[in-house]
Design an enzyme around this catalytic site. Structure first.
Site, PDB file in Angstrom:
ATOM      1  N   ARG A   1      -5.079   4.671  -6.476  1.00  0.00           N
ATOM      2  CA  ARG A   1      -6.128   3.942  -7.773  1.00  0.00           C
ATOM      3  C   ARG A   1      -5.383   4.763  -8.952  1.00  0.00           C
ATOM      4  O   ARG A   1      -5.254   5.693  -9.272  1.00  0.00           O
ATOM      5  CB  ARG A   1      -7.387   4.602  -7.591  1.00  0.00           C
ATOM      6  CG  ARG A   1      -8.283   3.959  -8.412  1.00  0.00           C
ATOM      7  CD  ARG A   1      -9.651   4.249  -8.093  1.00  0.00           C
ATOM      8  NE  ARG A   1     -10.613   3.313  -8.609  1.00  0.00           N
ATOM      9  CZ  ARG A   1     -12.079   3.415  -8.141  1.00  0.00           C
ATOM     10  NH1 ARG A   1     -12.398   4.311  -7.218  1.00  0.00           N
ATOM     11  NH2 ARG A   1     -12.867   2.772  -8.434  1.00  0.00           N
TER      12      ARG A   1
ATOM     13  N   PHE B   1      -8.290   2.252  -1.789  1.00  0.00           N
ATOM     14  CA  PHE B   1      -7.737   2.881  -3.082  1.00  0.00           C
ATOM     15  C   PHE B   1      -6.324   3.101  -3.013  1.00  0.00           C
ATOM     16  O   PHE B   1      -5.603   3.828  -3.741  1.00  0.00           O
ATOM     17  CB  PHE B   1      -8.314   4.273  -2.876  1.00  0.00           C
ATOM     18  CG  PHE B   1      -9.648   4.367  -2.751  1.00  0.00           C
ATOM     19  CD1 PHE B   1     -10.510   4.080  -3.535  1.00  0.00           C
ATOM     20  CD2 PHE B   1     -10.312   5.181  -1.549  1.00  0.00           C
ATOM     21  CE1 PHE B   1     -12.040   4.265  -3.415  1.00  0.00           C
ATOM     22  CE2 PHE B   1     -11.787   5.295  -1.157  1.00  0.00           C
ATOM     23  CZ  PHE B   1     -12.600   4.531  -2.143  1.00  0.00           C
TER      24      PHE B   1
ATOM     25  N   GLU C   1      -9.095   0.456 -11.599  1.00  0.00           N
ATOM     26  CA  GLU C   1      -8.295   1.653 -11.997  1.00  0.00           C
ATOM     27  C   GLU C   1      -8.725   2.311 -13.317  1.00  0.00           C
ATOM     28  O   GLU C   1      -8.690   3.871 -13.439  1.00  0.00           O
ATOM     29  CB  GLU C   1      -6.940   1.445 -12.031  1.00  0.00           C
ATOM     30  CG  GLU C   1      -6.455   0.985 -10.603  1.00  0.00           C
ATOM     31  CD  GLU C   1      -5.075   0.465 -10.571  1.00  0.00           C
ATOM     32  OE1 GLU C   1      -4.257   0.857  -9.624  1.00  0.00           O
ATOM     33  OE2 GLU C   1      -4.669  -0.429 -11.244  1.00  0.00           O
TER      34      GLU C   1
ATOM     35  N   THR D   1       3.312  -4.598 -12.416  1.00  0.00           N
ATOM     36  CA  THR D   1       4.709  -4.378 -13.129  1.00  0.00           C
ATOM     37  C   THR D   1       5.848  -5.020 -12.453  1.00  0.00           C
ATOM     38  O   THR D   1       6.664  -5.415 -13.233  1.00  0.00           O
ATOM     39  CB  THR D   1       4.982  -2.955 -13.196  1.00  0.00           C
ATOM     40  OG1 THR D   1       5.162  -2.262 -12.251  1.00  0.00           O
ATOM     41  CG2 THR D   1       3.950  -2.329 -14.358  1.00  0.00           C
TER      42      THR D   1
ATOM     43  N   GLU E   1      -2.182  -0.089   1.015  1.00  0.00           N
ATOM     44  CA  GLU E   1      -1.309  -1.130   0.512  1.00  0.00           C
ATOM     45  C   GLU E   1       0.005  -1.410   1.558  1.00  0.00           C
ATOM     46  O   GLU E   1       0.500  -2.449   1.581  1.00  0.00           O
ATOM     47  CB  GLU E   1      -1.149  -0.935  -0.648  1.00  0.00           C
ATOM     48  CG  GLU E   1      -0.278  -1.957  -1.526  1.00  0.00           C
ATOM     49  CD  GLU E   1      -0.029  -2.046  -3.064  1.00  0.00           C
ATOM     50  OE1 GLU E   1       0.670  -2.507  -3.464  1.00  0.00           O
ATOM     51  OE2 GLU E   1      -0.856  -0.982  -3.613  1.00  0.00           O
TER      52      GLU E   1
ATOM     53  N   GLN F   1      -4.767  -3.555   2.740  1.00  0.00           N
ATOM     54  CA  GLN F   1      -5.034  -4.360   1.456  1.00  0.00           C
ATOM     55  C   GLN F   1      -3.976  -5.299   1.089  1.00  0.00           C
ATOM     56  O   GLN F   1      -3.996  -6.097   0.048  1.00  0.00           O
ATOM     57  CB  GLN F   1      -4.740  -3.211   0.230  1.00  0.00           C
ATOM     58  CG  GLN F   1      -5.950  -2.142   0.231  1.00  0.00           C
ATOM     59  CD  GLN F   1      -5.565  -1.056  -0.679  1.00  0.00           C
ATOM     60  OE1 GLN F   1      -5.433   0.073  -0.361  1.00  0.00           O
ATOM     61  NE2 GLN F   1      -5.634  -1.410  -2.055  1.00  0.00           N
TER      62      GLN F   1
ATOM     63  N   ARG G   1       5.344   3.385 -13.541  1.00  0.00           N
ATOM     64  CA  ARG G   1       3.836   3.052 -14.270  1.00  0.00           C
ATOM     65  C   ARG G   1       3.469   4.456 -14.867  1.00  0.00           C
ATOM     66  O   ARG G   1       2.954   4.396 -15.826  1.00  0.00           O
ATOM     67  CB  ARG G   1       2.902   2.410 -13.180  1.00  0.00           C
ATOM     68  CG  ARG G   1       1.665   1.997 -14.076  1.00  0.00           C
ATOM     69  CD  ARG G   1       0.663   1.738 -13.203  1.00  0.00           C
ATOM     70  NE  ARG G   1       0.706   0.151 -12.876  1.00  0.00           N
ATOM     71  CZ  ARG G   1       0.058  -0.864 -13.666  1.00  0.00           C
ATOM     72  NH1 ARG G   1      -0.757  -0.471 -14.592  1.00  0.00           N
ATOM     73  NH2 ARG G   1       0.066  -2.054 -13.397  1.00  0.00           N
TER      74      ARG G   1
ATOM     75  N   ALA H   1      -3.596  -3.018  -8.272  1.00  0.00           N
ATOM     76  CA  ALA H   1      -3.304  -2.779  -9.774  1.00  0.00           C
ATOM     77  C   ALA H   1      -4.430  -3.334 -10.493  1.00  0.00           C
ATOM     78  O   ALA H   1      -4.238  -3.966 -11.517  1.00  0.00           O
ATOM     79  CB  ALA H   1      -2.100  -3.814  -9.957  1.00  0.00           C
TER      80      ALA H   1
END
Length: 789
Positions: free
Chosen positions: A361, A247, A736, A465, A251, A216, A329, A534
């Site tokens: 996710r 998902f 998400e 963020t 990443e 990702q 988060r 995100a």
């Protein structure tokens, strides 16, 4: 108007095929269902391709006294082995740049399944078998897998904790007529993507290496490979055509596979593929963070919240990975849809001897939202109220009740309308009365079944963020025949990103989407991209693509003005045509004319999200560009003798703004809900006392099946919603936010359990609420032992 050399066209304008706000099939849908879609493992292997396989630790925490790899080298087909000493650059792939995540262990392994070395062989089977032959001598060290136990044992934080504070929460508690303090355990979750991790490296001349990967975050894979090889990023190219699901699990977790494949490819000057099997994939890669949350809530007789304190203790694993921003988060969403007059929230990202947990996710948001909903549930049971009544009295409102714990003003709240509409369309009040009557009869007659019903809202902030990630690039070429090639920095993992971005470009040029070819994501086309995560993939890359399209259109308008002597407003892009003055020209003919006039028909687009800012030290700012909203009503039936249950019905109304593609968005809402439901009901991660993950295959880890889908499943988009911020075509992110709607199933199960004790006590179900958990909770309430969390 001059019409010298003006090509004729008999075409008349008509609507384009595949523009924005239109139901359009996924660009690879037919390839997916016919099996013709090419994934990384489908790439034809050049002659001489080698295969790598990782050798993994069989201790959760131990010193490596001796690592003997000679038995591996003696196996048939083995070309060589790689370990820490073979790394030419830096032995670290930490995405947080904290130097705490080695490619290969040097002296101490810190979780069961940690990579120690890699075997390189002629075939994958040979490499896999040889990797099991190493002789390793360990000196065992203490093992801690639970976050609370890690805190008690004095384990360190893997990232800097965050505190959000507003008002005077001590005064808020002191003056409150009611107060409840308790704890909630929230389980993790494995990504269970259909396509596992894989990297395929091709060596080039000099320092060059090209990687095909299921990631990702191509740019991060590029930078990590360069770091490990000790070369510049410009020598590394990463390409991604599509993924079979991600998902969040792809990443950062792809980094090690890319780095090992690249190391081997450069050392042996041969192509190298690395693909672990599912068991090793699940053991060696991170998951959703488990949380233990201590919460304290004060409220009045109406159920209005007066003060909240929360400590969010997360099992982060052995290294930082993305645990800092994930736990941040969680605090950002610990309010969900509700205003807290006085609040203090603290994160505790704990190191444990488990795999380093990572993005998933929702990225910590679900773990925050579920605690907000648990506190609402606690209040409702304490006061004997309908939880929906308590929710509505605590919604964010106007001035004085619109400031979040992180000091961002909620300016676009639509939950009052959205929740009222869903409650009416789903017959919530009538069905709740029917559920209460059903349970009353069951209690009177001793029947074994109980029902539960719950309506849960969600407010979810959209943006990374980490402010600097809120940027994207694109590249558009228009060829002389009028065909268009589109490239952007996002990655396609089945969510329809490429389709939506292509729709944006089709709309900009007013051409059929069939004229546009979407090419694979590549770091040599669009550099320095952010992860597709995100929920910001369409927001960022769609705007970047629109920027590139507008640049080209500006040049084309200038060309038409000069050639045909018209004003700018006389040049209009119509469906598959361009209107110049009173004349019409086919788009491809117009492009051909522009090419002959040496007009630049290529552009690099760029976008950065406006308005956002964040001061982490102060715990204040505007980390989110806007909010997406949604709500779900779920009804369940449980068997009080076995704890088994079914989801009878779910109704969802979700806000995606002015949808770019309603069909794709509906699919995302449905899929997110089911995945969220799985997180909270069946997907249980379990480590034994030695620190080995035992739920490391589909045979021991249960994701929702087709048979688990609600018997009645009604999903609708809030068609009246439109993003107040200038997002791409006034749409909103969808990946998400609907995930949290699965909480409605957990809360419905809670109501069903609570019915056995006449709703006098909150059952405090842990998540996931497996049938075993439900049964224990029923027994606890029936025996008067209290909650079973």
């Amino acid at each position: 108007m001059k019409q010298d050399n003006f090509p004729s066209s008999n075409d008349t304008p008509s609507g384009i095929k595949g523009g924005v706000h239109e139901d359009l099939v996924h660009e690879s849908a037919s390839k997916h269902v016919t099996g013709s879609a090419d994934y990384t493992d489908d790439i034809a292997e050049p002659v001489g391709t080698l295969h790598a396989y990782l050798g993994l630790s069989e201790r959760a925490h131990a010193k490596i006294i001796d690592l003997d790899l000679t038995p591996c080298l003696a196996m048939d087909g083995v070309v060589g082995v790689l370990c820490a000493d073979d790394i030419p650059g830096v032995n670290d792939i930490s995405p947080s740049h904290l130097d705490d995540e080695p490619v290969f262990v040097t002296d101490t392994c810190e979780f069961w399944g940690q990579p120690l070395f890699a075997v390189i062989a002629e075939t994958r089977d040979q490499a896999r078998r040889a990797a099991q032959c190493a002789k390793i001598l360990y000196e065992d060290l203490p093992v801690v897998t639970d976050a609370y136990a890690a805190m008690e044992a004095g384990y360190p934080y893997v990232a800097k904790p965050l505190k959000l504070e507003r008002g005077d929460f001590e005064t808020g508690f002191a003056d409150a007529p009611h107060r409840i303090a308790s704890q909630m355990r929230i389980g993790g979750q494995d990504h269970m993507y259909l396509e596992g991790h894989i990297a395929f490296a091709l060596p080039g001349e000099d320092e060059d290496v090209t990687l095909f990967s299921s990631t990702q975050h191509p740019s991060e894979a590029q930078h990590m490979v360069a770091r490990v090889l000790g070369i510049a990023s410009h020598a590394v190219t990463v390409q991604v055509r599509r993924m079979g699901g991600g998902f969040g699990g792809k990443e950062t977790q792809m980094n090690i596979f890319c780095c090992v494949a690249a190391m081997a490819a450069k050392k042996y000057n041969r192509p190298v593929k690395l693909r672990p099997d599912r068991d090793d994939d699940m053991a060696a890669t991170g998951k959703r963070h488990d949380f233990i949350v201590d919460y304290d809530v004060a409220f009045d007789d109406d159920g209005k919240i007066l003060a909240v304190a929360g400590d969010f203790i997360a099992r982060c694993g052995y290294s930082s990975d993305l645990s800092g921003p994930v736990t941040d988060r969680a605090l950002f969403h610990a309010d969900n849809a509700y205003f807290y007059p006085h609040v203090r929230l603290r994160s505790h990202p704990m190191k444990t001897n488990t795999v380093s947990n990572t993005a998933f996710r929702g990225f910590g948001g679900p773990q925050g939202v579920i605690v907000a909903e648990r506190m609402i549930e606690e209040i409702a049971y304490k006061l004997g109220k309908d939880p929906l009544e308590v929710r509505k009295v605590n919604f964010y409102g106007g001035a004085g009740r619109d400031l979040t714990p992180y000091h961002q003003t909620v300016e676009d709240n639509i939950l009052d309308r959205l929740v009222d509409e869903l409650a009416q369309e789903s017959d919530y009040q009538e069905r709740r009365s029917a559920v209460l009557a059903f349970n009353k009869r069951a209690n009177e007659t001793g029947a074994i079944y109980r029902k539960g019903l719950s309506l849960v809202p969600v407010k979810f902030g959209i943006s990374f963020t980490a402010t600097w990630f809120n940027q994207a690039g694109s590249l558009i070429h228009i060829y002389a025949d009028g065909s268009i090639q589109l490239n952007h920095g996002g990655t396609e993992m089945g969510q329809g990103l490429n389709t939506k971005v292509a729709q944006v470009v089709a709309d900009a040029f007013q051409v059929d989407i069939g004229r546009i070819k979407i090419t694979k994501t590549a770091t040599d086309k669009v550099p320095n991209t952010s992860a597709t995560a995100a929920s910001s993939g369409t927001d960022l890359n769609g705007m970047a693509a629109l920027d590139a399209a507008e640049q080209i259109k500006t040049r084309l308008v200038a060309f038409a003005m000069e050639k045909w002597g018209v004003d700018a407003d006389a040049v209009v892009f119509l469906p598959n045509q361009v209107k110049i003055g009173e004349a019409h020209m086919a788009f491809d003919v117009f492009i051909s004319e522009a090419y002959m006039a040496r007009v630049q028909l290529s552009a690099a687009g760029f976008y950065k999200t406006p308005k956002i800012h964040w001061d982490r030290e102060k715990g204040q700012g505007r980390p989110f560009f806007y909010y997406a909203y949604g709500a779900a009503v779920s009804e369940v039936t449980i068997d009080t003798l076995t704890g088994e249950y079914v989801v009878d019905r779910t109704d969802i109304l979700h806000d995606v703004g002015k949808s770019l593609n309603p069909a794709l968005d509906l699919g995302q809402v449905e899929g997110a809900f089911i995945q969220g439901m799985g997180w909270l009901t069946t997907e249980e991660l379990w480590w034994d006392d030695k620190g080995q993950l035992r739920t490391h295959a589909p045979s021991t880890y249960k994701i929702p099946l087709a048979s688990d889908i609600p018997r009645i499943f009604n999903v609708k988009l809030a068609h009246w919603s439109q993003n107040k911020e200038r997002s791409i075509k006034r749409s909103k992110a969808v990946g998400e936010p609907p995930f949290m709607l699965g909480i409605s199933v957990l809360e419905a199960l809670s109501m069903a359990v609570a019915s056995v004790a006449d709703y006098k006590q909150c059952p405090r179900l842990a998540a996931p609420a497996t049938p075993e958990c439900v049964l224990l909770a029923v027994d606890a309430l029936q025996s008067g032992a209290g909650d079973a969390h």
